[in-house]
Design a protein around this motif. Structure first.
Motif: not given
Length: 470
Positions: A283, A291, A303, A344, A346-348
């Motif tokens: 992360q 971005r 994402p 990315f 969904e959790d970054g």
């Protein structure tokens, strides 16, 4: 060790440290010295002789062996008292600083390795490096109980920030070795001094698996790999051999350099927070904005959609050294354009897929080198990097994909069969005569694959006017 001390002393003296990449030879060092306006180079006569180096012209050499003769017991006592008792400004003055050092002053100029093009000077300020360090230390679990094994060169941004200033900032004991390719010595140093943390590149991890026993790395609790993409096969083989998962990070020289990193999971009664995810670079650091955008419109992508990575934050350089043209091209509305492709989840967690500069345009289609490399490695199934993809000019299709490999020609048909089974488009699949066998994939002094060297090998064999049988 003396290299670390010289960098610290230079910084306290209010000077700009430029660690010359001696692996580029006299010509490369002269180019860096000229761009940075260097007048002095501090080095070791023993090292110069042992490495058979030619120092750049136009700079005055100061040999550490001669300098050491001037430092007596009295000087050491005074220096110790100053370090323990003097305020910072007095310490700076005693080291030769004319004016107070400001956060916006340049602390170092790091020249890009040139793996994909002409090396460029990247001036980084005290603020850039310090911001990057503070962000890293918020999430990377390092304390004074640890011991750092430092073998990445200081002319590389990863080595400069992680194995020099992180050590100083935290107060971590460090063990240094000047040659990251000397696996035998590094394995023995980790064992002897019980190092707990090591930063490396995936290429170095492959080398260490071949030459270092599992017991020698038994004290390590945290291994972070960066500077190039790490294949899952390498991570799995390293874990199987040493019993520790190497965590992958991501950064570029222009961002001081870390942008994202995997860290160990956090566990507590009733709580579990994953810190790393397989196949990703982790992360994004606190305080840094990253971005993924459409490369044409710069529209921010959601994402799951692959796009170009752009970044903004206090760790980002202001611009390239005396190259306003390159600086203008590298920024878009204040965002630094990395040239990397990523996505990315969904959790970054960020996954790097390729570089926009590592494409061939064949028959009007963009063919990504990284995708082909990953497919070849999966098809072959080896633990070590065996393929490097590049391109040469082609009279018929514009460009031609070339694969530099350590695999013997007799095994190539089986690799190509496995490649076809993965469902790649036909235009992505190299032909049998697109392979060039070498004894070893070229590697830079930083431990990364030398993409420039790979391209030169391909041009020598398959360039204009040459054929596969040349």
């Amino acid at each position: 060790v003396v290299g670390a001390l010289m960098n610290i002393a230079t910084t306290l003296a209010g000077r700009v440290a430029v660690n010359l990449n001696f692996t580029t030879g006299k010509r490369g060092m002269e180019a860096a010295a000229g761009q940075a306006g260097l007048k002095t180079v501090v080095t070791s006569a023993v090292f110069v002789a042992k490495a058979e180096l030619e120092l750049p012209d136009g700079v005055e050499p100061i040999f550490l062996e001669e300098l050491a003769k001037e430092i007596g017991a009295g000087s050491r006592i005074v220096a110790t008292l100053l370090a323990l008792l003097a305020p910072v400004r007095a310490l700076e003055r005693s080291c030769g600083a004319v004016e107070p050092v400001r956060a916006t002053d340049v602390v170092t100029i790091i020249f890009s390795s040139g793996s994909t093009g002409e090396p460029k000077g990247v001036p980084l300020t005290h603020f850039n490096v310090d911001a990057n360090l503070r962000a890293c230390l918020q999430i990377v679990p390092i304390s004074t109980r640890d011991r750092m094994m430092g073998m990445l060169p200081f002319f590389h941004s990863f080595g400069y920030t992680a194995t020099l200033w992180m050590v100083v900032s935290v107060g971590v004991p460090a063990i240094y070795h000047p040659n990251p390719l000397d696996a035998t010595s590094i394995g023995e140093l980790v064992r002897k001094y019980r190092a707990t943390i090591m930063f490396a590149t995936p290429t170095l991890l492959q080398l260490y698996m071949r030459r270092i026993t599992a017991g020698q790395f038994g004290s390590l609790r945290l291994v972070v790999a960066g500077a190039e993409k790490m294949r899952q096969a390498v991570a799995d083989a390293f874990r199987d051999h040493f019993g520790i998962d190497p965590l992958e990070g991501y950064g570029v020289t222009e961002t001081s350099p870390v942008l994202a990193v995997n860290v160990p999971d956090f566990r507590a009664p009733g709580l579990y927070q994953p810190g790393w995810r397989r196949g990703t670079v982790g992360q994004v650091l606190p305080g840094v904005a990253v971005r993924t955008v459409d490369p044409e419109t710069y529209e921010v992508l959601p994402p799951g959609e692959e796009g170009m990575i752009i970044v903004r934050g206090p760790n980002v350089m202001e611009g390239y050294l005396d190259r306003p043209d390159l600086t203008e091209a590298a920024f878009h509305e204040g965002w630094y354009v990395t040239g990397d492709i990523g996505v990315f989840d969904e959790d970054g967690f960020l996954r790097i897929t390729d570089r926009y500069s590592r494409f061939s345009k064949i028959g009007g289609e963009m063919v990504p080198h990284g995708v082909i490399e990953n497919a070849l490695e999966c098809s072959y199934g080896g633990d070590e990097r065996a393929f490097a993809v590049t391109s040469v000019e082609d009279d018929r299709k514009g460009e031609r994909v070339v694969v530099i490999t350590t695999v013997v020609p007799e095994e190539i048909p089986a690799v190509l069969e496995g490649l076809a089974a993965q469902g790649l488009p036909n235009i992505f699949v190299p032909r049998r005569d697109d392979f060039l066998q070498v004894d070893a994939i070229p590697v830079l002094g930083t431990g990364k694959v030398d993409l420039g060297g790979v391209k030169r090998l391909a041009a020598e064999r398959f360039g204009p006017g040459r054929t596969a049988s040349a």
